[in-house]
Design an enzyme around this catalytic site. Structure first.
Site, PDB file in Angstrom:
ATOM      1  N   MET A  78      12.997   6.546  -2.081  1.00  4.06           N
ATOM      2  CA  MET A  78      12.798   5.234  -1.461  1.00  4.06           C
ATOM      3  C   MET A  78      14.111   4.815  -0.803  1.00  4.06           C
ATOM      4  SD  MET A  78       9.654   4.414  -1.883  1.00  4.06           S
ATOM      5  CE  MET A  78       9.809   2.882  -0.950  1.00  4.06           C
ATOM      6  N   ASP A 121      11.290   7.113   2.686  1.00  5.52           N
ATOM      7  CA  ASP A 121      10.313   6.045   2.924  1.00  5.52           C
ATOM      8  C   ASP A 121      11.007   4.692   2.907  1.00  5.52           C
ATOM      9  OD1 ASP A 121       8.036   4.480   3.053  1.00  5.52           O
ATOM     10  OD2 ASP A 121       7.290   5.033   1.060  1.00  5.52           O
ATOM     11  N   SER A 137       2.891   5.330   8.105  1.00  7.49           N
ATOM     12  CA  SER A 137       2.351   4.605   6.957  1.00  7.49           C
ATOM     13  C   SER A 137       1.247   3.667   7.416  1.00  7.49           C
ATOM     14  CB  SER A 137       3.450   3.800   6.267  1.00  7.49           C
ATOM     15  OG  SER A 137       2.844   2.957   5.316  1.00  7.49           O
ATOM     16  N   HIS A 145       1.041   7.484  -1.923  1.00 12.40           N
ATOM     17  CA  HIS A 145       2.223   6.983  -2.639  1.00 12.40           C
ATOM     18  C   HIS A 145       1.754   5.856  -3.551  1.00 12.40           C
ATOM     19  CE1 HIS A 145       6.218   4.504  -2.141  1.00 12.40           C
ATOM     20  NE2 HIS A 145       6.044   4.927  -3.382  1.00 12.40           N
ATOM     21  N   HIS A 185       0.621   8.546   5.578  1.00  9.57           N
ATOM     22  CA  HIS A 185       1.171   8.048   4.310  1.00  9.57           C
ATOM     23  C   HIS A 185       0.339   6.834   3.894  1.00  9.57           C
ATOM     24  CE1 HIS A 185       4.485   7.445   1.422  1.00  9.57           C
ATOM     25  NE2 HIS A 185       4.384   6.145   1.684  1.00  9.57           N
ATOM     26  N   MET A 189      -0.714  -0.134  -3.857  1.00 11.14           N
ATOM     27  CA  MET A 189       0.061  -1.130  -4.612  1.00 11.14           C
ATOM     28  C   MET A 189      -0.877  -1.915  -5.521  1.00 11.14           C
ATOM     29  SD  MET A 189       2.372  -2.693  -1.585  1.00 11.14           S
ATOM     30  CE  MET A 189       3.335  -1.676  -0.480  1.00 11.14           C
ATOM     31  N   MET A 239       2.336   3.043  -5.904  1.00 11.11           N
ATOM     32  CA  MET A 239       3.255   2.057  -6.486  1.00 11.11           C
ATOM     33  C   MET A 239       2.452   1.278  -7.518  1.00 11.11           C
ATOM     34  SD  MET A 239       5.055   1.045  -2.918  1.00 11.11           S
ATOM     35  CE  MET A 239       3.766   1.828  -1.979  1.00 11.11           C
ATOM     36  N   SER A 248       6.439   0.205  10.094  1.00 10.75           N
ATOM     37  CA  SER A 248       6.548  -0.787  11.163  1.00 10.75           C
ATOM     38  C   SER A 248       7.078  -0.173  12.461  1.00 10.75           C
ATOM     39  CB  SER A 248       7.399  -1.973  10.724  1.00 10.75           C
ATOM     40  OG  SER A 248       8.508  -1.541  10.003  1.00 10.75           O
TER      41      SER A 248
END
Ligand code: DX5
Ligand code: ZN
Length: 219
Positions: free
Chosen positions: A138, A176, A9, A67, A34, A38, A69, A199
């Protein structure tokens, strides 16, 4: 044999250096990147939008796994198609028109994905599964990197696998949130085959971390 894919990500990468971060991801042997979008409305944070994705596109041949959001994801289908997104995954909670929105994503030439928040039941997507290339489960609440994996999501993944078999479908199941060298095997055992990691991958050497994830999958 199931084909496993790792999707680092870019939310956890250095935003001032997307070009070199994409190269690091590509060099690690990952199949996807990914890209978390947002809007500060569906989730509290704002990340980046279609123009940023478009400026990344010439620098990478990775599959762009976007993705979203965002509320009202329908409004962004054309701009993500133009930006070069390969997969556009939208939240079932974000639109009352999930069926039509997934049809539009496919009509725009992208692969379509649908995503469930941890509290959202599988039944909410049962009648659109025939339209999707990917279901994203998720395994944390969306909006932030670095959260702890929610183990109850293993049952949800297994439920989706059963439904996929029942309906004779072939979509991918992506997970994810909180994926690391331990939790990745739990989600694989439940039936996931695409693994997002933010992370965990970027808090170390990207190639070493991706290699460790692949070893955990094949171990
Ligand atoms: C969270 C995002 C994730 C995030 C995962 O809302 O959808 O893709 O980057 O980060 P980690 O792997 O740190 O949980
Ligand atoms: Zn994500």
């Amino acid at each position: 044999m199931t084909s496993y894919k790792i999707a680092p990500s870019i939310l956890a990468a250095d935003y001032a250096n997307f070009e070199s971060e994409l190269k690091r991801i590509e060099a690690s042997g990952s199949e996807y990147v990914h890209i978390d979008i947002m809007d500060g409305h569906f989730v509290p944070n704002i990340s980046f939008g279609a123009d940023v994705v478009a400026s990344m596109r010439p620098h990478s041949k990775l599959v762009f796994d976007c993705h979203l959001m965002v509320s009202n994801p329908e409004a962004h289908i054309e701009s993500f198609a133009r930006a070069g997104a390969d997969i556009m995954t939208i939240h079932v909670e974000a639109t009352p028109h999930i069926h039509g929105a997934l049809q539009k994503i496919k009509a725009a030439g992208m692969k379509a994905g649908v995503v469930l928040n941890p509290g959202t039941p599988v039944a909410s997507i049962a009648h659109v599964l025939n339209l999707v290339d990917q279901v994203l489960v998720m395994t944390v609440n969306p909006g932030f990197g670095g959260q702890a994996f929610i183990p109850e999501m293993q049952d949800k993944i297994a439920e989706i696998v059963r439904l996929r078999e029942e309906k004779g479908l072939t979509f991918d199941i992506e997970v994810d949130g909180g994926i690391d060298d331990k939790t990745i095997a739990l989600t694989r055992d439940a039936g996931a085959n695409v693994f997002v990691a933010g992370s965990y991958v970027f808090k170390g050497d990207v190639t070493e971390r991706v290699t460790t994830l692949k070893e955990a999958l094949n171990g």
